[in-house]
Structures are given as structure tokens and as C-alpha cells.
Motif scaffolding. Structure first.
Motif, PDB file in Angstrom:
ATOM      1  N   UNK A   1      12.749 -17.357  -4.712  1.00  0.00           N
ATOM      2  CA  UNK A   1      11.475 -16.636  -4.753  1.00  0.00           C
ATOM      3  C   UNK A   1      10.704 -17.030  -6.011  1.00  0.00           C
ATOM      4  N   UNK A   2      11.354 -17.029  -7.153  1.00  0.00           N
ATOM      5  CA  UNK A   2      10.698 -17.408  -8.401  1.00  0.00           C
ATOM      6  C   UNK A   2      10.257 -18.871  -8.359  1.00  0.00           C
ATOM      7  N   UNK A   3      11.083 -19.729  -7.792  1.00  0.00           N
ATOM      8  CA  UNK A   3      10.741 -21.150  -7.681  1.00  0.00           C
ATOM      9  C   UNK A   3       9.488 -21.325  -6.830  1.00  0.00           C
ATOM     10  N   UNK A   4       9.428 -20.638  -5.708  1.00  0.00           N
ATOM     11  CA  UNK A   4       8.273 -20.724  -4.822  1.00  0.00           C
ATOM     12  C   UNK A   4       7.026 -20.190  -5.507  1.00  0.00           C
ATOM     13  N   UNK A   5       7.143 -19.074  -6.220  1.00  0.00           N
ATOM     14  CA  UNK A   5       5.994 -18.507  -6.926  1.00  0.00           C
ATOM     15  C   UNK A   5       5.437 -19.503  -7.939  1.00  0.00           C
ATOM     16  N   UNK A   6       6.297 -20.163  -8.673  1.00  0.00           N
ATOM     17  CA  UNK A   6       5.846 -21.143  -9.663  1.00  0.00           C
ATOM     18  C   UNK A   6       5.181 -22.340  -8.997  1.00  0.00           C
ATOM     19  N   UNK A   7       5.710 -22.769  -7.844  1.00  0.00           N
ATOM     20  CA  UNK A   7       5.165 -23.937  -7.150  1.00  0.00           C
ATOM     21  C   UNK A   7       3.759 -23.688  -6.612  1.00  0.00           C
ATOM     22  N   UNK A   8       3.469 -22.469  -6.167  1.00  0.00           N
ATOM     23  CA  UNK A   8       2.174 -22.214  -5.527  1.00  0.00           C
ATOM     24  C   UNK A   8       1.215 -21.403  -6.391  1.00  0.00           C
ATOM     25  N   UNK A   9       1.579 -21.154  -7.639  1.00  0.00           N
ATOM     26  CA  UNK A   9       0.757 -20.308  -8.514  1.00  0.00           C
ATOM     27  C   UNK A   9      -0.674 -20.828  -8.658  1.00  0.00           C
ATOM     28  N   UNK A  10      -0.839 -22.116  -8.923  1.00  0.00           N
ATOM     29  CA  UNK A  10      -2.185 -22.681  -9.108  1.00  0.00           C
ATOM     30  C   UNK A  10      -2.984 -22.622  -7.820  1.00  0.00           C
ATOM     31  N   UNK A  11      -2.336 -22.889  -6.697  1.00  0.00           N
ATOM     32  CA  UNK A  11      -3.009 -22.844  -5.402  1.00  0.00           C
ATOM     33  C   UNK A  11      -3.505 -21.433  -5.091  1.00  0.00           C
ATOM     34  N   UNK A  12      -2.671 -20.441  -5.314  1.00  0.00           N
ATOM     35  CA  UNK A  12      -3.051 -19.054  -5.051  1.00  0.00           C
ATOM     36  C   UNK A  12      -4.181 -18.625  -5.983  1.00  0.00           C
ATOM     37  N   UNK A  13      -4.102 -19.001  -7.245  1.00  0.00           N
ATOM     38  CA  UNK A  13      -5.155 -18.675  -8.208  1.00  0.00           C
ATOM     39  C   UNK A  13      -6.489 -19.270  -7.764  1.00  0.00           C
ATOM     40  N   UNK A  14      -6.467 -20.496  -7.271  1.00  0.00           N
ATOM     41  CA  UNK A  14      -7.694 -21.146  -6.808  1.00  0.00           C
ATOM     42  C   UNK A  14      -8.258 -20.453  -5.570  1.00  0.00           C
ATOM     43  N   UNK A  15      -7.401 -20.053  -4.662  1.00  0.00           N
ATOM     44  CA  UNK A  15      -7.847 -19.339  -3.457  1.00  0.00           C
ATOM     45  C   UNK A  15      -8.517 -18.023  -3.847  1.00  0.00           C
ATOM     46  N   UNK A  16      -7.914 -17.298  -4.773  1.00  0.00           N
ATOM     47  CA  UNK A  16      -8.484 -16.027  -5.218  1.00  0.00           C
ATOM     48  C   UNK A  16      -9.824 -16.255  -5.909  1.00  0.00           C
ATOM     49  N   UNK A  17      -9.889 -17.248  -6.780  1.00  0.00           N
ATOM     50  CA  UNK A  17     -11.143 -17.548  -7.484  1.00  0.00           C
ATOM     51  C   UNK A  17     -12.239 -17.936  -6.499  1.00  0.00           C
ATOM     52  N   UNK A  18     -11.916 -18.761  -5.512  1.00  0.00           N
ATOM     53  CA  UNK A  18     -12.902 -19.163  -4.505  1.00  0.00           C
ATOM     54  C   UNK A  18     -13.409 -17.955  -3.717  1.00  0.00           C
ATOM     55  N   UNK A  19     -12.517 -17.052  -3.368  1.00  0.00           N
ATOM     56  CA  UNK A  19     -12.920 -15.868  -2.605  1.00  0.00           C
ATOM     57  C   UNK A  19     -13.799 -14.937  -3.437  1.00  0.00           C
ATOM     58  N   UNK A  20     -13.471 -14.774  -4.709  1.00  0.00           N
ATOM     59  CA  UNK A  20     -14.293 -13.937  -5.590  1.00  0.00           C
ATOM     60  C   UNK A  20     -15.692 -14.529  -5.701  1.00  0.00           C
ATOM     61  N   UNK A  21     -15.775 -15.856  -5.904  1.00  0.00           N
ATOM     62  CA  UNK A  21     -17.077 -16.522  -5.987  1.00  0.00           C
ATOM     63  C   UNK A  21     -17.859 -16.366  -4.696  1.00  0.00           C
ATOM     64  N   UNK A  22     -17.194 -16.522  -3.567  1.00  0.00           N
ATOM     65  CA  UNK A  22     -17.868 -16.398  -2.273  1.00  0.00           C
ATOM     66  C   UNK A  22     -18.436 -14.997  -2.089  1.00  0.00           C
ATOM     67  N   UNK A  23     -17.640 -13.991  -2.416  1.00  0.00           N
ATOM     68  CA  UNK A  23     -18.114 -12.615  -2.229  1.00  0.00           C
ATOM     69  C   UNK A  23     -19.196 -12.216  -3.212  1.00  0.00           C
TER      70      UNK A  23
END
Length: 59
Positions: free
Chosen positions: A34-56
Motif C-alpha cells: 500500500x505504501x509502495x503504491x501510494x509513493x508511485x502514484x503520488x505525483x499523478x494524483x496530485x496533478x489530477x487534483x490540481x487540474x480539477x481544482x483549476x477546472x472548477x
């Protein structure tokens, strides 16, 4: 998705057992997937959240 929310992770029937697999027990070595997966996708998830905030915000 239900009622405007999205459930992420394991349901109540499974979640209480996940820490045994993740962190190990006296008889089982920790797996840490679980921790390994979280570290692997952290940047991707952060970018998705940032894109959604900008869109809204219409930015």
C-alpha cells in the motif's frame, strides 16, 4: 460513486485486516504494497487534483 462521493480503498469488511498484510505480524513479514503504491502514484494524483481544482475555478 454515490451521493456525490467516491469511496476509495477497502470496505469495512476488509480494511481492518489490511494493516496485518501491510505491516506484518509476529509470523508474517510486512509486505508494504500500500505504501509502495501510494509513493508511485503520488505525483499523478496530485496533478489530477490540481487540474480539477483549476477546472472548477475556471482557470
Amino acid at each position: 460513486m454515490k451521493n456525490g462521493t467516491i469511496d476509495i480503498g477497502y470496505d469495512k469488511d476488509v480494511s481492518w485486516r489490511m494493516h496485518f498484510i501491510e505491516f506484518g505480524t509476529i509470523k508474517q513479514d510486512p509486505k508494504g504494497f500500500v505504501q509502495k503504491t501510494q509513493k508511485q502514484i503520488e505525483k499523478q494524483v496530485t496533478q489530477i487534483i490540481a487540474d480539477e481544482v483549476k477546472r472548477r475555478l475556471g482557470l
